[in-house]
Design an enzyme around this catalytic site. Structure first.
Site, short mmCIF file in Angstrom:
data_model
loop_
_atom_site.label_atom_id
_atom_site.label_comp_id
_atom_site.label_asym_id
_atom_site.label_seq_id
_atom_site.Cartn_x
_atom_site.Cartn_y
_atom_site.Cartn_z
N HIS A 195 7.67 -1.75 3.21
CA HIS A 195 7.25 -2.63 4.31
C HIS A 195 8.45 -3.43 4.82
O HIS A 195 8.63 -3.60 6.02
CB HIS A 195 6.22 -3.66 3.84
CG HIS A 195 4.98 -3.08 3.23
ND1 HIS A 195 4.62 -3.33 1.93
CD2 HIS A 195 4.01 -2.29 3.74
CE1 HIS A 195 3.47 -2.72 1.66
NE2 HIS A 195 3.08 -2.07 2.75
N LYS A 252 2.86 2.22 -7.28
CA LYS A 252 2.23 1.18 -8.05
C LYS A 252 1.92 1.69 -9.46
O LYS A 252 2.06 0.96 -10.43
CB LYS A 252 0.93 0.74 -7.36
CG LYS A 252 0.92 -0.75 -7.18
CD LYS A 252 -0.31 -1.42 -6.65
CE LYS A 252 -1.36 -0.70 -5.85
NZ LYS A 252 -2.30 -1.61 -5.21
N CYS A 255 -6.94 8.57 2.03
CA CYS A 255 -6.50 8.61 3.43
C CYS A 255 -7.52 7.94 4.35
O CYS A 255 -7.20 7.61 5.48
CB CYS A 255 -6.32 10.05 3.91
SG CYS A 255 -5.01 10.95 3.07
N LYS A 304 10.01 8.32 -6.80
CA LYS A 304 9.16 7.79 -5.75
C LYS A 304 8.65 6.40 -6.17
O LYS A 304 8.28 6.19 -7.31
CB LYS A 304 7.98 8.74 -5.54
CG LYS A 304 7.29 8.50 -4.23
CD LYS A 304 6.18 9.51 -3.97
CE LYS A 304 5.41 9.01 -2.78
NZ LYS A 304 4.08 9.49 -2.63
N HIS A 340 6.18 -4.65 -0.16
CA HIS A 340 7.21 -4.05 -1.01
C HIS A 340 8.39 -3.61 -0.14
O HIS A 340 8.38 -3.82 1.07
CB HIS A 340 6.64 -2.91 -1.87
CG HIS A 340 6.00 -1.79 -1.08
ND1 HIS A 340 6.68 -1.06 -0.14
CD2 HIS A 340 4.74 -1.30 -1.10
CE1 HIS A 340 5.87 -0.15 0.38
NE2 HIS A 340 4.68 -0.29 -0.17
N HIS A 345 -2.42 12.02 -2.01
CA HIS A 345 -3.16 11.35 -3.08
C HIS A 345 -3.41 12.22 -4.30
O HIS A 345 -3.97 11.75 -5.28
CB HIS A 345 -4.47 10.79 -2.52
CG HIS A 345 -4.24 9.73 -1.48
ND1 HIS A 345 -4.23 9.99 -0.14
CD2 HIS A 345 -3.91 8.43 -1.62
CE1 HIS A 345 -3.96 8.88 0.52
NE2 HIS A 345 -3.76 7.92 -0.34
N CYS A 364 -10.97 12.53 2.33
CA CYS A 364 -10.13 11.94 1.27
C CYS A 364 -10.32 10.43 1.31
O CYS A 364 -10.07 9.80 2.33
CB CYS A 364 -8.65 12.30 1.46
SG CYS A 364 -7.60 11.40 0.29
N CYS A 405 -5.29 16.68 -1.61
CA CYS A 405 -4.61 15.89 -0.59
C CYS A 405 -3.18 15.69 -1.07
O CYS A 405 -2.97 15.19 -2.17
CB CYS A 405 -5.29 14.55 -0.40
SG CYS A 405 -4.23 13.37 0.48
ZN LIG Z 1 -5.37 11.43 0.86
#
Ligand SMILES: [Zn+2]
Length: 654
Positions: free
Chosen positions: A20, A301, A128, A298, A17, A145, A125, A142
């Site tokens: 990257h 997906k 992560c 932000k 995306h 996430h 997590c 987290c």
């Molecule tokens: Zn995380």
């Protein structure tokens, strides 16, 4: 002079995306810049392929982890050439050579007592793929996430990272360029102000088998970060047994990494301490960039606003996409992507400023100097000197800024000269000079100076827009390869008497009409009312060769069952109905069905909608999706639906 630049190896749990692409364009640009400066330069990218998430995604897709990794890794490898990203090495963590290096490093650190076995319980997590400290949590979640980590207790192997904490602090403090921009250096130092815990570097095979086995205990595989970071060395043929060879000797001392800020800690803390324990010198610099937001939100997906690099290339060309990314983002800070922003930049900077300067100059060559490069002038007046000095200064400033990763400022320096040259045309009014035969030498001087300025402008642009620079040089008959040392000063390169000619323009203007096409929540739809960005002139080469849609393409369409719960006519429109649907959340969709259905008729119907189109305003109403319908040759229209009993609203259609 040598240079070694890397991107992180990209994790194969997602397709390429914008984020990257930006990292890779930055590394490619820096690599080209270093070559331009005469450095022997190496650029490495690749893919990171082990770990929980890859194993899980492979299971979901009913294929082996290796087959899954092959597929996504291939997408990265195939994507980069479209953006003119040309790495010297594309490394994969499933390469045998890499796995061998990881095994050897683990054994070496284990033998040295830097890896120990112990019990650990902590907050893990899944997203992560690591244990988090209490301090990292925000409201118990987290922060990356938005999930509460699980309490996990298990025996594992640990790298004694804490042992190197004091060394790392001193190293960062005495090497101000080690982590840049400074805000990230400060962030790392703040983190290091607290005691550093040892790093869990193993996963029991009862929980994960998709990883590199620990050489000293086959009940465990290697933690994905410990494996991944070593790519920077294994890609240079590094050998912990001391037989590293030429690439390592040459390039490791000048290693520079480019990363996004979400992976600062592994690169700024795990990696240098690992290197220290291995007895390898730290990398030279770590360059940390911010995030791309999409239309101020932000990119994610789950929101469905992911920007795909190939769509950008299709819309704006590789050079247009590269220019936008590097000009728009201040390296280190967050930036925002929207189709409108790209089109504005493209039209004002590329089509207007640079494109016009080039085509005006070429038109004057054709008209006033018989289409050939005039001889270099023997004299110069004050405004000639001004232009020449500015062009020379541009090269200096450009080099300084590029070295600092201040790409937007490097480009700003080039654009100052472009606007000065445009002014130079107005001030000299060559069309007036052409009226007086006695002013012929002055006319030729003005045109030579403009051609020379353009030649110099193409040099710095080569790193950012390689196709544009190549085209400019081809037209000006400048010999390659691009080289700042021999070609970076005023004069002496253009050959007078050479005929030069431009067909068409460097940058055909882009038209903008509404929605973001490169934002991939808007699959192509021929008959929808959504706007598109269109090129007025010829499109850049299509990146997708045939019209068949791949399954991956199809999967990007979010088709869902929706219940129509309310409907009304839209004032002043014969054609449009405003529908309120549940899918399962409520949303408004404007549908062009008023000629076929009354509002009363459609309420209670179950239909199929495309749920991930960008919002579009139709007759003042914001539509969040599209209802599918079929139309026969006589113009009868029928709304789509699913057969059988009632399917819950929001169910996916596939
Ligand atoms: Zn995380």
């Amino acid at each position: 002079m040598k240079s070694y630049i890397t991107t992180p190896i990209f994790y194969v749990n997602a397709q390429p995306h914008l984020g990257h692409a930006y990292t890779a364009v930055v590394a490619d640009t820096y690599n080209r810049f270093k070559k331009l400066c005469g450095s022997e330069s190496r650029f490495q990218t690749g893919t990171d392929e082990h770990g929980d998430k890859i194993a899980a995604a492979a299971t979901d897709n009913d294929i082996t982890p290796q087959a899954y990794a092959d597929k996504i890794s291939g997408m990265f490898r195939d994507c980069w050439p479209h953006l003119l990203i040309e790495p010297d090495n594309f490394i994969r963590t499933t390469d045998d050579a890499h796995k061998k290096v990881v095994g050897k490093v683990l054994q070496k650190l284990y033998d040295a007592g830097d890896i120990v076995f112990s019990d650990y319980s902590g907050l893990y997590c899944q997203g992560c793929e690591r244990f988090l400290t209490e301090k990292e949590l925000v409201d118990g979640l987290c922060p990356d996430h938005q999930k509460a980590p699980e309490e996990v207790t298990e025996s594992n192997y640990f790298f004694k990272m804490s042992k190197y904490q004091d060394w790392l602090i001193r190293y960062i403090e005495s090497n101000p360029e080690f982590i840049t921009p400074a805000r990230y250096r400060n962030e790392v130092l703040a983190f290091l102000a607290e005691p550093l815990e040892d790093l869990c570097i193993s996963r029991p095979i009862s929980r994960l088998t998709w990883g590199i086995p620990l050489p000293f205990d086959n009940n465990f595989v290697t933690y994905v970060w410990f494996d991944a970071l070593l790519n920077y060395l294994s890609g240079l043929g590094y050998d912990p047994d001391g037989e590293s060879g030429e690439l390592f000797e040459k390039f490791w001392p000048v290693a520079e990494h480019v990363i996004a800020k979400d992976i600062l800690k592994p690169h700024a803390i795990f990696w240098p301490t690992m290197l220290k324990a291995m007895g390898v010198a730290p990398y030279r610099r770590l360059h940390v960039h911010g995030y791309w937001n999409i239309n101020e939100t932000k990119m994610s997906k789950s929101i469905g606003n992911v920007v795909r690099p190939l769509d950008m290339v299709e819309e704006y060309g590789a050079d247009g996409a590269r220019y936008f990314m590097l000009r728009e983002m201040s390296f280190g800070l967050d930036s925002s992507f929207s189709s409108e922003a790209v089109v504005n930049r493209y039209n004002s900077d590329l089509a207007n400023d640079l494109g016009n300067l080039f085509s005006r100059t070429m038109a004057m060559v054709k008209k006033f100097t018989d289409g050939v490069v005039p001889a270099p002038p023997l004299e110069k007046n004050e405004i000639d000197s001004q232009l020449q000095d500015a062009a020379d200064e541009m090269i200096q400033e450009y080099c300084r800024r590029m070295d600092d990763f201040a790409f937007h400022q490097a480009l700003r320096a080039v654009w100052e000269v472009i606007s000065l040259a445009n002014k130079y045309i107005v001030e000299n009014a060559p069309w007036e000079l052409a009226k007086d035969a006695a002013k012929r030498p002055r006319l030729e001087a003005v045109i030579y100076n403009l051609l020379e300025t353009l030649r110099l402008i193409a040099l710095p642009l080569h790193a950012i827009m390689p196709q544009t620079a190549a085209k400019m040089w081809e037209i000006l008959h400048v010999p390659g390869p691009a080289d700042l040392k021999t070609q970076g000063q005023w004069g002496g390169v253009l050959v007078s008497g050479t005929s030069v000619q431009l067909d068409g323009s460097l940058f055909p203007r882009l038209e903008k009409k509404g929605a973001d096409k490169a934002v991939k929540n808007s699959p192509k739809q021929e008959k929808s009312a959504q706007g598109k960005v269109k090129k007025t002139a010829k499109k850049p080469a299509k990146t997708v060769e045939n019209s068949a849609v791949t399954f991956a393409d199809f999967q990007r369409y979010d088709l869902r069952v929706a219940n129509i719960v309310a409907a009304e006519k839209i004032k002043k429109s014969e054609r449009l109905l405003k529908l309120t649907v549940e899918a399962p959340e409520q949303r408004t969709i404007v549908a062009g069905i008023a000629e076929y259905y009354s509002p009363e008729e459609v309420v209670g119907k179950q239909v199929i909608i495309v749920a991930n189109l960008p919002p579009a305003k139709l007759m003042g109403v914001v539509s969040q999706g599209m209802v599918l319908a079929a139309k026969d040759a006589d113009g009868h229209l029928a709304l789509s639906t699913v057969s059988g009993g009632v399917i819950p609203a929001g169910s996916k259609v596939a």
